[in-house]
Design a protein around this motif. Sequence first.
Motif, PDB file in Angstrom:
ATOM      1  N   LEU A 171      47.955  42.449  55.418  1.00 35.87           N
ATOM      2  CA  LEU A 171      48.343  41.735  54.204  1.00 35.87           C
ATOM      3  C   LEU A 171      48.046  42.518  52.924  1.00 35.87           C
ATOM      4  CD1 LEU A 171      49.491  39.195  52.913  1.00 35.87           C
ATOM      5  CD2 LEU A 171      47.219  38.142  53.068  1.00 35.87           C
ATOM      6  N   PRO A 172      46.867  43.142  52.780  1.00 34.99           N
ATOM      7  CA  PRO A 172      46.634  43.910  51.546  1.00 34.99           C
ATOM      8  C   PRO A 172      47.632  45.044  51.362  1.00 34.99           C
ATOM      9  CG  PRO A 172      44.587  43.593  52.746  1.00 34.99           C
ATOM     10  CD  PRO A 172      45.682  43.148  53.650  1.00 34.99           C
ATOM     11  N   VAL A 173      48.025  45.689  52.456  1.00 38.77           N
ATOM     12  CA  VAL A 173      48.996  46.781  52.370  1.00 38.77           C
ATOM     13  C   VAL A 173      50.330  46.246  51.869  1.00 38.77           C
ATOM     14  CG1 VAL A 173      50.247  48.543  53.669  1.00 38.77           C
ATOM     15  CG2 VAL A 173      47.838  48.094  54.173  1.00 38.77           C
ATOM     16  N   ALA A 174      50.759  45.100  52.416  1.00 37.40           N
ATOM     17  CA  ALA A 174      52.018  44.509  51.976  1.00 37.40           C
ATOM     18  C   ALA A 174      51.970  44.141  50.498  1.00 37.40           C
ATOM     19  CB  ALA A 174      52.332  43.275  52.826  1.00 37.40           C
ATOM     20  N   VAL A 175      50.836  43.601  50.046  1.00 35.85           N
ATOM     21  CA  VAL A 175      50.692  43.224  48.642  1.00 35.85           C
ATOM     22  C   VAL A 175      50.747  44.459  47.749  1.00 35.85           C
ATOM     23  CG1 VAL A 175      49.095  42.260  46.950  1.00 35.85           C
ATOM     24  CG2 VAL A 175      49.429  41.101  49.140  1.00 35.85           C
ATOM     25  N   GLY A 199      50.196  28.619  52.712  1.00 34.07           N
ATOM     26  CA  GLY A 199      50.997  29.317  53.708  1.00 34.07           C
ATOM     27  C   GLY A 199      50.145  30.015  54.750  1.00 34.07           C
ATOM     28  N   VAL A 200      49.018  30.594  54.328  1.00 31.15           N
ATOM     29  CA  VAL A 200      48.119  31.281  55.256  1.00 31.15           C
ATOM     30  C   VAL A 200      47.553  30.301  56.275  1.00 31.15           C
ATOM     31  CG1 VAL A 200      45.827  32.328  55.403  1.00 31.15           C
ATOM     32  CG2 VAL A 200      47.520  33.245  53.814  1.00 31.15           C
ATOM     33  N   PHE A 201      47.128  29.140  55.830  1.00 31.87           N
ATOM     34  CA  PHE A 201      46.565  28.155  56.758  1.00 31.87           C
ATOM     35  C   PHE A 201      47.638  27.619  57.706  1.00 31.87           C
ATOM     36  CE2 PHE A 201      42.864  28.217  54.074  1.00 31.87           C
ATOM     37  CZ  PHE A 201      41.829  27.838  54.914  1.00 31.87           C
ATOM     38  N   ILE A 202      48.861  27.464  57.222  1.00 31.00           N
ATOM     39  CA  ILE A 202      49.953  27.041  58.112  1.00 31.00           C
ATOM     40  C   ILE A 202      50.230  28.113  59.155  1.00 31.00           C
ATOM     41  CG2 ILE A 202      52.416  26.504  58.220  1.00 31.00           C
ATOM     42  CD1 ILE A 202      52.158  25.191  55.482  1.00 31.00           C
ATOM     43  N   THR A 208      47.436  30.769  66.185  1.00 31.19           N
ATOM     44  CA  THR A 208      46.151  30.728  66.873  1.00 31.19           C
ATOM     45  C   THR A 208      46.108  29.546  67.824  1.00 31.19           C
ATOM     46  OG1 THR A 208      45.172  29.421  65.067  1.00 31.19           O
ATOM     47  CG2 THR A 208      44.943  31.824  64.953  1.00 31.19           C
ATOM     48  N   PRO A 209      45.132  29.521  68.743  1.00 34.91           N
ATOM     49  CA  PRO A 209      44.988  28.370  69.642  1.00 34.91           C
ATOM     50  C   PRO A 209      44.758  27.087  68.846  1.00 34.91           C
ATOM     51  CG  PRO A 209      43.653  30.211  70.390  1.00 34.91           C
ATOM     52  CD  PRO A 209      44.163  30.589  69.035  1.00 34.91           C
ATOM     53  N   PRO A 210      45.014  25.938  69.480  1.00 33.94           N
ATOM     54  CA  PRO A 210      44.897  24.660  68.753  1.00 33.94           C
ATOM     55  C   PRO A 210      43.452  24.214  68.552  1.00 33.94           C
ATOM     56  CG  PRO A 210      45.505  24.267  71.028  1.00 33.94           C
ATOM     57  CD  PRO A 210      45.526  25.761  70.847  1.00 33.94           C
ATOM     58  N   ASP A 211      42.675  25.033  67.877  1.00 31.65           N
ATOM     59  CA  ASP A 211      41.314  24.637  67.525  1.00 31.65           C
ATOM     60  C   ASP A 211      41.034  25.116  66.107  1.00 31.65           C
ATOM     61  OD1 ASP A 211      39.401  27.277  67.749  1.00 31.65           O
ATOM     62  OD2 ASP A 211      41.086  27.377  69.127  1.00 31.65           O
ATOM     63  N   VAL A 212      40.185  24.375  65.431  1.00 30.18           N
ATOM     64  CA  VAL A 212      39.904  24.651  64.026  1.00 30.18           C
ATOM     65  C   VAL A 212      39.168  25.971  63.844  1.00 30.18           C
ATOM     66  CG1 VAL A 212      38.754  23.773  61.969  1.00 30.18           C
ATOM     67  CG2 VAL A 212      39.849  22.185  63.553  1.00 30.18           C
ATOM     68  N   VAL A 213      38.324  26.327  64.805  1.00 29.02           N
ATOM     69  CA  VAL A 213      37.500  27.525  64.670  1.00 29.02           C
ATOM     70  C   VAL A 213      38.354  28.778  64.525  1.00 29.02           C
ATOM     71  CG1 VAL A 213      35.757  28.956  65.785  1.00 29.02           C
ATOM     72  CG2 VAL A 213      35.601  26.465  65.940  1.00 29.02           C
ATOM     73  N   SER A 214      39.287  28.994  65.453  1.00 28.44           N
ATOM     74  CA  SER A 214      40.116  30.198  65.397  1.00 28.44           C
ATOM     75  C   SER A 214      41.032  30.197  64.183  1.00 28.44           C
ATOM     76  CB  SER A 214      40.942  30.339  66.676  1.00 28.44           C
ATOM     77  OG  SER A 214      41.776  29.205  66.852  1.00 28.44           O
ATOM     78  N   GLN A 215      41.501  29.025  63.780  1.00 27.19           N
ATOM     79  CA  GLN A 215      42.355  28.940  62.595  1.00 27.19           C
ATOM     80  C   GLN A 215      41.601  29.379  61.348  1.00 27.19           C
ATOM     81  OE1 GLN A 215      43.913  24.944  62.465  1.00 27.19           O
ATOM     82  NE2 GLN A 215      44.788  25.081  64.525  1.00 27.19           N
ATOM     83  N   LEU A 216      40.358  28.913  61.211  1.00 30.78           N
ATOM     84  CA  LEU A 216      39.550  29.306  60.063  1.00 30.78           C
ATOM     85  C   LEU A 216      39.189  30.786  60.113  1.00 30.78           C
ATOM     86  CD1 LEU A 216      37.110  26.258  59.734  1.00 30.78           C
ATOM     87  CD2 LEU A 216      39.063  26.832  58.274  1.00 30.78           C
ATOM     88  N   MET A 217      38.966  31.314  61.326  1.00 31.06           N
ATOM     89  CA  MET A 217      38.580  32.718  61.453  1.00 31.06           C
ATOM     90  C   MET A 217      39.740  33.654  61.147  1.00 31.06           C
ATOM     91  SD  MET A 217      36.036  32.707  64.776  1.00 31.06           S
ATOM     92  CE  MET A 217      35.395  34.337  64.424  1.00 31.06           C
ATOM     93  N   LEU A 218      40.955  33.146  61.140  1.00 30.50           N
ATOM     94  CA  LEU A 218      42.101  33.943  60.712  1.00 30.50           C
ATOM     95  C   LEU A 218      42.444  33.675  59.253  1.00 30.50           C
ATOM     96  CD1 LEU A 218      44.421  35.878  61.232  1.00 30.50           C
ATOM     97  CD2 LEU A 218      45.769  33.956  62.095  1.00 30.50           C
ATOM     98  N   ALA A 219      42.429  32.405  58.855  1.00 33.61           N
ATOM     99  CA  ALA A 219      42.871  32.045  57.511  1.00 33.61           C
ATOM    100  C   ALA A 219      41.921  32.575  56.437  1.00 33.61           C
ATOM    101  CB  ALA A 219      42.999  30.532  57.399  1.00 33.61           C
ATOM    102  N   PRO A 221      39.697  35.228  56.413  1.00 30.93           N
ATOM    103  CA  PRO A 221      39.851  36.664  56.132  1.00 30.93           C
ATOM    104  C   PRO A 221      41.172  37.009  55.461  1.00 30.93           C
ATOM    105  CG  PRO A 221      38.980  36.336  58.344  1.00 30.93           C
ATOM    106  CD  PRO A 221      39.382  34.990  57.831  1.00 30.93           C
ATOM    107  N   MET A 222      42.261  36.316  55.821  1.00 31.38           N
ATOM    108  CA  MET A 222      43.548  36.607  55.184  1.00 31.38           C
ATOM    109  C   MET A 222      43.524  36.270  53.701  1.00 31.38           C
ATOM    110  SD  MET A 222      46.548  35.607  57.912  1.00 31.38           S
ATOM    111  CE  MET A 222      47.806  36.178  56.754  1.00 31.38           C
ATOM    112  N   CYS A 223      42.867  35.187  53.334  1.00 32.56           N
ATOM    113  CA  CYS A 223      42.745  34.843  51.916  1.00 32.56           C
ATOM    114  C   CYS A 223      41.950  35.907  51.169  1.00 32.56           C
ATOM    115  CB  CYS A 223      42.081  33.474  51.763  1.00 32.56           C
ATOM    116  SG  CYS A 223      43.084  32.085  52.348  1.00 32.56           S
ATOM    117  N   LEU A 224      40.873  36.388  51.788  1.00 29.13           N
ATOM    118  CA  LEU A 224      40.071  37.442  51.159  1.00 29.13           C
ATOM    119  C   LEU A 224      40.858  38.748  51.070  1.00 29.13           C
ATOM    120  CD1 LEU A 224      36.620  36.786  52.895  1.00 29.13           C
ATOM    121  CD2 LEU A 224      37.354  36.082  50.611  1.00 29.13           C
ATOM    122  N   LEU A 225      41.633  39.036  52.102  1.00 25.29           N
ATOM    123  CA  LEU A 225      42.441  40.255  52.094  1.00 25.29           C
ATOM    124  C   LEU A 225      43.550  40.172  51.047  1.00 25.29           C
ATOM    125  CD1 LEU A 225      42.693  40.853  55.947  1.00 25.29           C
ATOM    126  CD2 LEU A 225      41.469  42.290  54.297  1.00 25.29           C
TER     127      LEU A 225
END
Length: 243
Positions: A171-175, A199-202, A208-219, A221-225
């Motif tokens: 994502l940072p490269v694309a930005v 959009g990132v959380f969607i 990601t798998p249907p659990d909150v943990v993996s969704q947060l662990m992706l969303a 870092p993407m927001c920070l990136l």
Amino acid sequence: MSAPAEESLMGHLLELRARLMRGVAAVLVVFLALVPFAKELYNLFAQPLVAKLPTGGTLQAIDVAGGFFIPIKLAFFVALLASMPWLLYQAWAFVAPGLYQNEKRLARPILLAAVLLFYIGCAFAWFLVLPTVFGFLAMFTPDTVAMAPDVSRYLDFVLVILLAFGLSFELPVAVVVLVVLGVVTPAQLREARGYVIVGVFILAAIITPPDVVSQLMLAIPMCLLYELGILAGAMLRPARAAS
């Protein structure tokens, strides 16, 4: 089309073919080197899940030939992943002659950052996300349910996660590329921050798998990136304007 133009086009096509052949050859060489170790490679690959299974738990191959083809498939994926820097170099060597000097100066660090961020995303998924997700799923699996995942589905699941995190970390490269090309400005990116976060959380919920943990662990870092990409784009944009 004039003769010089046809010769120029033919030269580009021959150069493209040569670059593609070098890339394919590199992947095949690494793949053939890994094939004898495919079994051990898959045993290592299965550790994040096997470590979370109950005592005596193991993976199973539903397909008759799954025990053979799945490790081979994994070996090819690892070969492709290991050859990525060489493949990107071949792409760079093909397009570099057509770039201006200032564009080359910007393209080199961007290309290097893209490779590093992809590997960092894969490592983040492997060492943090997968053990957390499998531990979370095993925690809520009833004792009366025997966990014996299929080797093929496990491989597909892990590959999707690795690719999803590897590509998401780009994502940072694309930005930066959008800012450097003048498509958007850092100010516009900051104004769109709220929409990007939604959009990132969607996106995280979809891939990601249907659990909150993996969704947060992706969303998260993407927001920070995304913020990192805005900062990097803001620093590179004046340099581009000055050149």
